[in-house]
Design an enzyme around this catalytic site. Structure first.
Site, PDB file in Angstrom:
ATOM      1  N   TYR A 252      -0.292  -3.479  14.337  1.00  7.95           N
ATOM      2  CA  TYR A 252      -1.144  -2.623  13.495  1.00  7.95           C
ATOM      3  C   TYR A 252      -2.050  -1.764  14.372  1.00  7.95           C
ATOM      4  O   TYR A 252      -2.817  -2.287  15.182  1.00  7.95           O
ATOM      5  CB  TYR A 252      -1.975  -3.496  12.564  1.00  7.95           C
ATOM      6  CG  TYR A 252      -2.752  -2.733  11.527  1.00  7.95           C
ATOM      7  CD1 TYR A 252      -2.112  -2.131  10.453  1.00  7.95           C
ATOM      8  CD2 TYR A 252      -4.132  -2.608  11.616  1.00  7.95           C
ATOM      9  CE1 TYR A 252      -2.818  -1.436   9.484  1.00  7.95           C
ATOM     10  CE2 TYR A 252      -4.859  -1.918  10.656  1.00  7.95           C
ATOM     11  CZ  TYR A 252      -4.193  -1.336   9.595  1.00  7.95           C
ATOM     12  OH  TYR A 252      -4.904  -0.643   8.644  1.00  7.95           O
TER      13      TYR A 252
ATOM     14  N   ASP B 256      -2.558  -2.860   3.370  1.00 11.01           N
ATOM     15  CA  ASP B 256      -2.872  -2.931   4.795  1.00 11.01           C
ATOM     16  C   ASP B 256      -3.988  -3.946   5.037  1.00 11.01           C
ATOM     17  O   ASP B 256      -4.963  -4.015   4.276  1.00 11.01           O
ATOM     18  CB  ASP B 256      -3.303  -1.562   5.318  1.00 11.01           C
ATOM     19  CG  ASP B 256      -2.114  -0.629   5.495  1.00 11.01           C
ATOM     20  OD1 ASP B 256      -0.973  -1.077   5.278  1.00 11.01           O
ATOM     21  OD2 ASP B 256      -2.333   0.547   5.850  1.00 11.01           O
TER      22      ASP B 256
ATOM     23  N   GLU C 142       0.816  -1.221   0.000  1.00  5.25           N
ATOM     24  CA  GLU C 142       0.000   0.000   0.000  1.00  5.25           C
ATOM     25  C   GLU C 142       0.845   1.264   0.000  1.00  5.25           C
ATOM     26  O   GLU C 142       0.416   2.287  -0.512  1.00  5.25           O
ATOM     27  CB  GLU C 142      -0.932   0.003   1.212  1.00  5.25           C
ATOM     28  CG  GLU C 142      -1.915   1.151   1.229  1.00  5.25           C
ATOM     29  CD  GLU C 142      -3.013   0.979   2.259  1.00  5.25           C
ATOM     30  OE1 GLU C 142      -3.444   1.995   2.823  1.00  5.25           O
ATOM     31  OE2 GLU C 142      -3.431  -0.177   2.515  1.00  5.25           O
TER      32      GLU C 142
END
Length: 573
Positions: free
Chosen positions: A487, A268, A172
């Protein structure tokens, strides 16, 4: 004999043998790095060995492709075919694909890349690779599985595998792409990509592709007229966003290259990341099989483990449908209501309306009006200090007959004229107080749950005054740049059972920062079901440290505060 060069599909069957005739050798060099040779079979003549050696000594890079040096295992392939031709052995189809660093998992034990995720042998029955049924639907359905493995020096006969594939990994962001490329060994720079060892790692720059503008869908919608509302498209074409045109062309060129056999979606691991890839894949016109890399941290170990556990793209079709539904809802609300309000109010001003933007703005306006309309009121409170130092304490007088409520004033608040407050003071001054009773009870409170993003933002604001944006930026930097946090954009406050088993190493990495503060057994005692619950982990688990040592990391003040909060929240369990 001359070596016949051609492009052969990796799953093409080995040609049938005719009586008295050996199968032929076909070798080709990939159009994208790293260089590779595909073999279908071979044919023996007097000059075959010289032809094969000559073929292995060159490496073509057709125009427009990524350049790359000759694969170091090409001489090994030549030697393999040479020995077969000299010894008149039966034809041996490729059983594996070689690596620039050495032999793969089907090679000799102890080879340099043994157990490396980039050297992953996938049998014909592996469902990790799925292929979209149609480009227009955007759905990824199961198709024939991709067959691949790796190429040892003298491959064994194994008809369940074909060889020589190039894998494209789409990340990404450029920073994430570099992290993945470092692990895979794709270190050779190209135009909008990094290549090496059978991988081409490219990247988006956030959203490169979006839904088309109204006039691009239907020319009649170019004019803003009430009778053209509502605009409800029957089809949803895509367009390249102006700021991402160059990089999209790079990705499209790579995905459409004939030498590419498979794609890994490494955007992601969330709804928006899934949408970014699906839109790029669809508009690029690719039909290559796709697998999904789903990881919660960007440490090398996490990336390797993610490539060992690649999942079929079809597993994430519901997530992609949710993302596309959100995207279309934004379009329908924004495009239609913006035109409707602008036309209704009139004038030259544009009144922008959005599915999320407008309700959020309404909340801000309502709060602003409440502050603006607030009228300050004077009141009195009576506070006294009881006892002598060091056993003194402060107390506030309150009316026991009044209960706390939303509409009624607090029981300690007295009228603004001050008469009642003065009377209470006169009764108390110079008097002696007596303790009538003391009530006490022991209560135990469970440790707080781990952080999700919202709770982390609230806590950082309460303790340090950080805004939600500042906290997210610090957490994102700790995740992408420093590899210290998992994350951050998660809505879960629990851990999955497999992640819980890794906490010992995590605690050992962060423990030196809290020397003398840890309870015995920290990191060794399993967490209770209050914190570990697979059913409450959706896309990502709670935010925790990754296990990378923070020693030597140069963190900003905000990053250090956010990292400290996450560490302490884990250690308090």
């Amino acid at each position: 004999m001359s070596c016949i060069a051609c492009i052969a599909r990796s799953n093409r069957a080995v040609g049938s043998r005719n009586a008295g005739t050996r199968q032929r050798v076909s070798a080709s060099y990939a159009k994208t790095a790293p260089s590779r040779i595909r073999t279908i079979g071979w044919k023996t003549t007097e000059r075959s060995s010289a032809a094969i050696i000559a073929a292995s000594a060159t490496c073509e890079s057709p125009g427009g492709s990524l350049p790359g040096p000759r694969a170091p295992w090409a001489n090994g392939l030549a030697l393999n075919v040479l020995l077969c031709s000299v010894l008149m052995l039966p034809p041996t189809p490729c059983s594996a694909l070689s690596s620039e660093a050495g032999w793969g998992q089907r090679g000799p034990t102890g080879s340099p890349v043994e157990n490396d995720p980039s050297v992953r042998a996938i049998p014909a029955s592996d469902p990790s690779w799925t292929k979209p049924a149609t480009a227009s639907s955007g759905s990824f359905l199961h198709a024939a599985p991709l067959r691949l493995s790796w190429f040892p020096l003298l491959p064994e006969v194994h008809r369940g595998y074909s060889c020589a594939v190039t894998t494209v990994v789409v990340a990404e962001k450029p920073s994430v792409a570099r992290d993945i490329a470092d692990v895979l060994g794709a270190t050779r720079p190209g135009k909008g990509a990094l290549a090496g060892r059978g991988f081409v790692v490219t990247w988006a720059i956030g959203h490169l592709v979006g839904l088309a503008e109204p006039h691009e869908i239907d020319p009649r919608w170019r004019s803003w007229r009430p009778d053209r509302l509502p605009m409800i498209p029957e089809r949803w074409p895509l367009r390249v966003l102006p700021e991402g045109k160059d990089q999209f062309q790079n990705i499209q060129r790579i995905l459409q290259d004939r030498s590419v056999d498979r794609i890994v979606c490494a955007t992601d691991a969330g709804r928006e990341g899934e949408l970014i890839f699906r839109y790029i894949y669809r508009l690029a016109g690719s039909d290559k099989p796709v697998a999904r890399l789903w990881i919660s941290s960007l440490t090398p170990d996490a990336i390797r483990d993610g490539f060992r556990r690649l999942r079929p793209a079809s597993d994430f079709d519901p997530l992609a449908d949710s993302a596309e539904a959100r995207s279309r809802a934004d379009w329908l609300v924004g495009m239609n209501l913006t035109r409707a309000y602008s036309l209704r109010i009139g004038g030259d001003d544009l009144y922008s309306v959005g599915r999320v933007q407008t309700p959020t703005l309404a909340m801000i306006v309502e709060r602003d009006r409440t502050i603006r309309d607030f009228v300050p009121e004077k009141y009195f409170e009576v506070r006294a200090r009881f006892g002598t130092e060091p056993d003194s304490y402060d107390g506030t007088w309150f009316d026991p007959k009044r209960k706390r409520g939303d509409d009624a004033p607090p029981p300690e608040r007295l009228p603004a004229d001050g008469l009642l407050a003065q009377q209470i003071c006169e009764r108390c001054l110079g008097g002696r107080g007596r303790v009538r009773s003391v009530d006490g009870a022991e209560r135990s409170f469970p440790p707080p749950l781990l952080y999700d993003l919202t709770e982390l933002q609230r806590h950082a604001n309460r303790l340090y005054g950080l805004t939600a944006k500042d906290t997210l930026a610090a957490a994102q930097s700790l995740y992408e740049k420093h590899k210290l946090l998992s994350y951050p954009r998660t809505d879960s406050r629990h851990l999955s059972s497999d992640v819980a088993t890794t906490l010992k190493g995590v605690v050992e990495a962060i423990a030196p920062r809290y020397d003398g503060l840890l309870a015995p057994g920290s990191g060794k005692t399993p967490l209770s079901r209050r914190f570990v619950d697979d059913a409450k982990v959706t896309d990502h688990h709670a935010i925790i440290p990754t296990g990378v040592s923070p020693e030597g990391k140069r963190l900003s003040a905000d990053e250090a505060r956010v990292f400290d909060l996450v560490c302490r929240r884990l250690l308090v369990k």
